[in-house]
Design a protein around this motif. Structure first.
Motif, PDB file in Angstrom:
ATOM      1  N   TYR A   1       0.831  -1.210   0.000  1.00  0.00           N
ATOM      2  CA  TYR A   1       0.000   0.000   0.000  1.00  0.00           C
ATOM      3  C   TYR A   1       0.861   1.253   0.000  1.00  0.00           C
ATOM      4  CZ  TYR A   1      -4.938  -1.225   0.155  1.00  0.00           C
ATOM      5  OH  TYR A   1      -6.216  -1.620  -0.190  1.00  0.00           O
TER       6      TYR A   1
ATOM      7  N   SER B   1      -1.156  -5.389   2.576  1.00  0.00           N
ATOM      8  CA  SER B   1      -2.549  -5.319   2.119  1.00  0.00           C
ATOM      9  C   SER B   1      -3.405  -6.468   2.626  1.00  0.00           C
ATOM     10  CB  SER B   1      -2.607  -5.272   0.591  1.00  0.00           C
ATOM     11  OG  SER B   1      -1.967  -6.410   0.026  1.00  0.00           O
ATOM     12  N   ASP B   2      -2.777  -7.519   3.158  1.00  0.00           N
ATOM     13  CA  ASP B   2      -3.517  -8.672   3.671  1.00  0.00           C
ATOM     14  C   ASP B   2      -3.955  -8.498   5.125  1.00  0.00           C
ATOM     15  OD1 ASP B   2      -3.527 -10.179   1.365  1.00  0.00           O
ATOM     16  OD2 ASP B   2      -1.715 -11.306   1.859  1.00  0.00           O
TER      17      ASP B   2
ATOM     18  N   PRO C   1      -6.081  -6.128   7.243  1.00  0.00           N
ATOM     19  CA  PRO C   1      -6.990  -4.976   7.295  1.00  0.00           C
ATOM     20  C   PRO C   1      -6.893  -4.191   8.597  1.00  0.00           C
ATOM     21  CG  PRO C   1      -8.202  -7.051   7.486  1.00  0.00           C
ATOM     22  CD  PRO C   1      -6.807  -7.401   7.090  1.00  0.00           C
ATOM     23  N   GLU C   2      -6.452  -4.833   9.674  1.00  0.00           N
ATOM     24  CA  GLU C   2      -6.336  -4.139  10.955  1.00  0.00           C
ATOM     25  C   GLU C   2      -5.348  -2.973  10.884  1.00  0.00           C
ATOM     26  OE1 GLU C   2      -7.965  -8.131  11.601  1.00  0.00           O
ATOM     27  OE2 GLU C   2      -6.145  -7.457  10.572  1.00  0.00           O
TER      28      GLU C   2
ATOM     29  N   PHE D   1      -5.019  -0.851   8.482  1.00  0.00           N
ATOM     30  CA  PHE D   1      -5.657   0.323   7.907  1.00  0.00           C
ATOM     31  C   PHE D   1      -6.718   0.907   8.845  1.00  0.00           C
ATOM     32  CE2 PHE D   1      -4.129  -2.652   4.769  1.00  0.00           C
ATOM     33  CZ  PHE D   1      -3.138  -1.875   4.196  1.00  0.00           C
ATOM     34  N   GLU D   2      -7.342   0.045   9.633  1.00  0.00           N
ATOM     35  CA  GLU D   2      -8.277   0.544  10.631  1.00  0.00           C
ATOM     36  C   GLU D   2      -7.514   1.307  11.716  1.00  0.00           C
ATOM     37  OE1 GLU D   2     -12.062  -0.993  13.323  1.00  0.00           O
ATOM     38  OE2 GLU D   2     -11.038  -2.396  11.976  1.00  0.00           O
TER      39      GLU D   2
ATOM     40  N   ARG E   1      -0.001 -14.161   6.702  1.00  0.00           N
ATOM     41  CA  ARG E   1      -1.248 -13.407   6.915  1.00  0.00           C
ATOM     42  C   ARG E   1      -1.989 -13.949   8.127  1.00  0.00           C
ATOM     43  NH1 ARG E   1      -6.504 -13.779   6.488  1.00  0.00           N
ATOM     44  NH2 ARG E   1      -6.342 -15.982   5.921  1.00  0.00           N
TER      45      ARG E   1
ATOM     46  N   ARG F   1      -2.486 -11.792  11.608  1.00  0.00           N
ATOM     47  CA  ARG F   1      -3.828 -11.414  12.042  1.00  0.00           C
ATOM     48  C   ARG F   1      -4.178 -12.015  13.408  1.00  0.00           C
ATOM     49  NH1 ARG F   1      -8.710 -11.232   8.238  1.00  0.00           N
ATOM     50  NH2 ARG F   1      -9.232  -9.643   9.795  1.00  0.00           N
TER      51      ARG F   1
END
Length: 334
Positions: A48, A87-88, A90-91, A93-94, A313, A317
């Motif tokens: 990203y 990019s895998d 999502p946390e 970006f949050e 990933r 996560r």
């Protein structure tokens, strides 16, 4: 109580990695991996972040696989580290959105990349914000999320990235002061020996100077590059100072201590530059022969890379999800 000391390293897939990337970032990061069970090592592909520069989907995918293959070919063991694509997760970006609400605009105004772009535009006498997208402007916030989500303790960086770690620390301190102790305060580590890698013209190795060499170039291209490296006009019999030689500086990164001491003595006694270049070429070529084949294998079989990144990933996560829930609970949205 925290169980692990966490080290985190990320590389943007904005091109094919060159020797300077390897010596300045990849090699030092790989050398820090240990068998110590109290240490956790995390490596990621910052795709990203690359989006600020790369606007071609095929090129971004190509570079992402290339950077991943480079790490793997040079010895990264996915069974000993956590290895994933940014990019895998999502946390990340949050968390970046949460941190943006804790970050003063003035801090972003002082970020080097943004200031450099504005300064360049002013010199050109055009609008200061020309070609400045919000991804560039908020780059340090996303990088802070990369670092803080995994409670990173140590970030190995080049000189141009030191400020980003300092910004992440500032943001973490602000969050901790507001919502209670949450984030570890990251520190950077700079490998002084390899902080500046010189290119064929004697300047810092940089794509902007067109003096780089891709790590896994062919033997023929490697030889041409080494033999084009800048030297002075001293005679073969003249004593030479190894500590002021870009050839010797690069040789040290690939040779054993005994080999380094040997060549140092030959410098003092007098040695021709052609002979030094022959020695340097052979040393680098031998060193990279096996990784070069491994890199080709990975880029030919990208499904192998996908398997490793999927494993990473899942592992990343497992750490990120519960910690993000804790963060959200503290700010009142969880």
């Amino acid at each position: 109580m925290k169980q692990h000391k966490t080290y985190l390293t990320g590389i943007k897939p904005t091109g094919i990695a060159h020797i300077g990337n390897y010596l300045g970032a990849i090699k030092p990061a790989l050398e820090k991996i240990s068998h110590n069970k109290d240490e956790r090592h995390i490596y990621f592909i910052a795709d990203y972040h690359a989006l600020n520069l790369i606007k071609d989907r095929n090129l971004l995918k190509k570079y992402t696989y290339s950077i991943a293959a480079t790490w793997l070919a040079l010895g990264l063991d996915p069974n000993r580290v956590i290895f994933y694509k940014q990019s895998d997760i999502p946390e990340i970006f949050e968390l970046s959105s949460i941190l943006a609400c804790m970050t003063p605009k003035g801090l972003m105004n002082r970020a080097h990349a943004y200031k450099a772009k504005v300064s360049e535009n002013i010199k050109k006498k055009i609008d200061p914000d020309t070609d400045v997208n919000m991804g560039l402007y908020t780059y340090p916030i996303l990088m802070s999320a990369d670092i803080l989500l995994f409670n990173t303790d140590v970030v190995p960086v080049g000189k141009d990235q030191v400020q980003h770690v300092e910004i992440a620390r500032d943001i973490a301190e602000n969050f901790n002061k507001t919502f209670g102790n949450t984030f570890s305060l990251p520190k950077y580590v700079l490998n002084k020996e390899t902080a500046i890698i010189t290119g064929s013209d004697g300047r810092k190795m940089s794509k902007s100077y067109h003096n780089t060499l891709e790590i896994f170039e062919t033997e023929k291209v490697l030889k041409k590059y080494v033999y084009s490296m800048k030297t002075d006009s001293s005679l073969p019999t003249d004593p030479k100072d190894p500590d002021n030689s870009n050839l010797f500086s690069m040789y040290k990164q690939f040779a054993t201590q005994d080999e380094i001491n040997d060549l140092r003595e030959r410098y003092h006694q007098g040695i021709g530059w052609g002979e030094v270049k022959r020695i340097l070429f052979n040393k680098i070529n031998d060193y990279l022969e096996e990784p070069r084949e491994s890199y080709k294998n990975y880029t030919d079989k990208t499904w192998l890379i996908d398997e490793f990144l999927e494993k990473g990933r899942h592992e990343a996560r497992q750490l990120a999800k519960p910690f993000l829930e804790e963060i959200k609970s503290k700010i009142g949205v969880g």
